[in-house]
Design an enzyme around this catalytic site. Sequence first.
Site, PDB file in Angstrom:
ATOM      1  CG  ASP A 146      -1.845   1.140   1.307  1.00 27.33           C
ATOM      2  OD1 ASP A 146      -2.816   1.090   0.533  1.00 27.33           O
ATOM      3  OD2 ASP A 146      -1.642   2.091   2.094  1.00 27.33           O
ATOM      4  CD  GLU A 148      -2.117   2.471  -3.518  1.00 27.19           C
ATOM      5  OE1 GLU A 148      -3.201   3.044  -3.785  1.00 27.19           O
ATOM      6  OE2 GLU A 148      -1.622   2.507  -2.382  1.00 27.19           O
TER       7      GLU A 148
END
Length: 560
Positions: A221, A275
């Site tokens: 993330d 990401e």
Amino acid sequence: MTERIDALAYQADERDLEWWKNAAIYQIYPRSFADANGDGTGDLEGVRSRLPYLKSLGIDAIWYTPWYVSPLADGGYDVADYRAIDPAFGDLDAAEALIQSALELGIRTIIDVVPNHVSNEHEWFKAALASEPGSKERARFWFKDGKGQDGTQMPTNWVSEFRGTPWSRTHNSDGTPGEWYLHLFTPEQPDLNWTNPEVVQEHLDVLKFWFDRGAAGIRIDSAALPVKDTAFPEVPEDTTTEPHPYVARPELHDIYRGWRALADSYDDPKILVGEVWLPDLEEFAKFLRPDEMHTAFNFDFMSRPWDSAEMRASIQQTLDAHLPIGAPATWVLSNHDITRPVTRYGREKSGFSFADKAFNVPTDLALGTARARAAAMITGALPGVLYVYQGDELGLPEFEDLPPCAIQDPMYERYEKVAPGRDGCRVPLPWTVDDAHNFGFSQGTNPQPSWLPQPAGWRDFSVERQDLDPHSMLNLYRAILDGRKSIGDVAEGDFAWLDLDVPESSEILAFKRGEKFACITNFSKETLELPAGMKTILSSSSQTSHTQVTPDTTVWVELV
Ligand code: GLC
């Protein structure tokens, strides 16, 4: 159980160690996928009960957004304990059982890791708040004195990723105002200090914890944000010429190299998917060097409007950025943060940007759906990894009329309620026409209402309805995912643009894979007559004849 999972994973990977290079990966938002215990919130048992559905869809792996213990201040991206499952979703045994059951069907599991921050209810942060300035507990985060007299001004003027300030002030044990702490997202998500070796080690231990339980990889993330310039300068005006204090810092690469070494140490090597939201493709590609991540999400394609030149440019740039480093590209039409494709592509401004989110933006859902079907066939035919976000395969629109009191996404508040936030794409899935069970989302007798309400018309999008309709979005997705495996050229053929000698050629996007396969999309307002020697094998529109491509349609053709 752990040992058995490892053995299974190893057998599977021996058949294909490079599975991740052209996998179709399905993203599950556990809260909204399937609710086995009828409490209105999705859970792991619910996912397990739907594994046959995922198998029939034809996916290779599942990526779960965070399933760990969390106060859900940001939908689980505020992790309080990485080594336990949130009780709303199940427990560790349920997670292990799910990983194993999926593997038995040939489906791998990717879990989410959030290195930039933890929850303010994580033991580390609670200990930090209870400790004095300068303590080792505080050194895991970024606690700083404020500026100005009495330290009343924030340490920097940075802007939170969710708007507003990324600093919150603490109180000392005697109640007087104390240090500030950094949170690039909400105040409930304090940023970790990655110069602290304890933070580095803890993450390696967490990865090992899950790899040992059968996870095949991790999604990282906000992967470009965890490292900060320790001098805490202001963000320069021109970040193309001067370094950014917290985006894509060079020190990040050593962290991911450490993760890659751990991932590679398994007999069935694990994969890292980042990401990485970076407009600078050179910087983006650095994360994909052979000793760093395996792949990263390609948000550029998803952000482009419905336009042949834009999409062509995005495909070319993406392939150009990946080719020199030998990493496969990824293709993504949406995720749990992004406006659903059928809604987006039906708007006048059909690209995606958080800044454009607003209430009451008109959309033509019939047009948007036609284009989303066509886009799914484009991304499905491109070389590399395909991601499918739950519900896109049902053509769900964004639920734009969520009652404001139901909205839980912190972006809504942080944007001062002028934009709807991200919950409109997180509404629980409709499985059946049975509205007493939240359209089959919830099982059991007398289930609670789903945690986000579903629009009344969603029975028409249910799996039950779509199963029966050969032209449904669901059956189109099944055909696409099947074609990626069964059509040899789509699986492995070289990519090349195909220039069609037709009047509206500038509004046609056409490419070949191998010698015998082509994917052709008509962005123009006129029906396209296919040149001779092309046989349509799949069309995104139910009206297309074998030799014609109607507007906003993609066809897959065999070149004969
Ligand atoms: C990522 C997630 C998003 C989350 C944010 C903070 O962008 O996809 O949902 O809010 O990180 O963790």
